[in-house]
Motif scaffolding. Structure first.
Motif: not given
Ligand SMILES: Nc1ncnc2c1ncn2[C@@H]1O[C@H](COP(=O)(O)OP(=O)(O)O)[C@@H](O)[C@H]1O
Ligand SMILES: [Mg+2]
Length: 266
Positions: A100-113, A141-155
């Motif tokens: 999963t960290a490899n995908a994250q590294a790849f996302m950080l180098t490219g244009e991030r959607d 990285g992934i955390l920001e995208l996972a928050l954006w994905a959420a309908d609801e966030v539980l902390v």
């Protein structure tokens, strides 16, 4: 389908424990639930009796142009092939792993959607009632995208005054995302590791209740029964079934059941 992201920018606050037991509570309520492990440590799968596998990596890679081309033609089938069922319940799991960290590294180098995870989960997992994303405490990285994905966030936040900072950081991230057009909401702040016998935890809970009002959910007590769950490879409800006379187990099951009800009422 609704996406719930469990997040806190601090580690060890009970995120994975909460993701698993919330999934269990919602499954018992008759919902079709998928747990997605976005933490490279991959311990969501081991919690429920499976090996870490690059399920999350393949989900992300399918939506990262430079990696998608390395996958086969039927990406949906490839992603689906990683989904496993919990040993004793109907919960489905898309395991994570170090990849999963490899995908994250790849996302950080490219244009991030920003919409990458939301799009991936919406397209691949529409057949579930609820998809719960368990996250690692990494910034960006992934955390920001996972928050954006959420309908609801539980902390989940440890019931200690010192831990509240972590909750504020996550709330600040949500506010920043709201300004960029995020449509989701905060499902609640979940006080974890509560113990009314210590002044520190009582004050910690009070602080959370004062700071977050009705968004502060009823607390989850610190207890051995919950700590032992990953070693037992059980959800709290399975443990309550196995240890009917243990009042601590019963209380913990009631607390996570209450959380499930609060989320369903949403
Ligand atoms: N209510 C609780 N009482 C006792 N131990 C807990 C409780 N919640 C979580 N733990 C334990 O604390 C540790 C961290 O919890 P975990 O859910 O992995 O946090 P995170 O995912 O935020 O890092 C784990 O060993 C877990 O078993
Ligand atoms: Mg975790």
């Amino acid at each position: 389908m609704k996406i719930i992201t469990v997040a806190n920018q601090k580690g060890g606050t009970g995120k994975t424990t909460t993701a698993v037991n919330l999934a269990a509570a919602l499954t018992l309520a008759g919902k079709k639930v998928l747990l997605v492990d976005l933490d490279p440590q991959g311990n969501l799968a081991t919690f429920l009796g499976h090996q870490p596998r690059p399920g999350a990596y393949n989900l992300l890679a399918a939506y990262i142009p430079g990696l998608a081309s390395l996958m086969g033609n039927d990406k949906s089938a490839q992603i689906r092939s990683f989904i496993v069922s919990a040993e004793r319940s109907q919960i489905s799991i898309l395991p994570g792993s170090a990849e999963t960290a490899n995908a994250q590294a790849f996302m950080l180098t490219g244009e991030r959607d920003l919409n990458l995870i939301r799009q991936a989960v919406s397209e691949q997992f529409a057949r579930y009632d609820l998809v719960i994303l368990d996250t690692a405490p990494s910034l960006g990285g992934i955390l920001e995208l996972a928050l954006w994905a959420a309908d609801e966030v539980l902390v989940p936040v440890a019931s200690e005054t010192a831990a509240i900072q972590g909750a504020y950081q996550t709330i600040a991230t949500l506010k920043a995302l709201t300004q960029r057009g995020w449509q989701g909401c905060l499902a609640g702040i979940l006080p974890t590791f509560y113990d009314e016998r210590t002044v520190e935890r009582r004050e910690g809970l009070l602080h959370l209740q004062q700071a977050f009002g009705a968004l502060a959910l009823p607390p989850i007590h610190e207890c051995t029964a919950i700590r032992e769950l990953p070693a037992n490879q059980m959800t709290i409800f399975e443990k309550a079934e196995a240890e009917k006379t243990n009042s601590y187990v019963r209380r913990a099951a009631q607390e996570y059941s209450a959380l499930g009800k609060a989320i369903l009422k949403g």
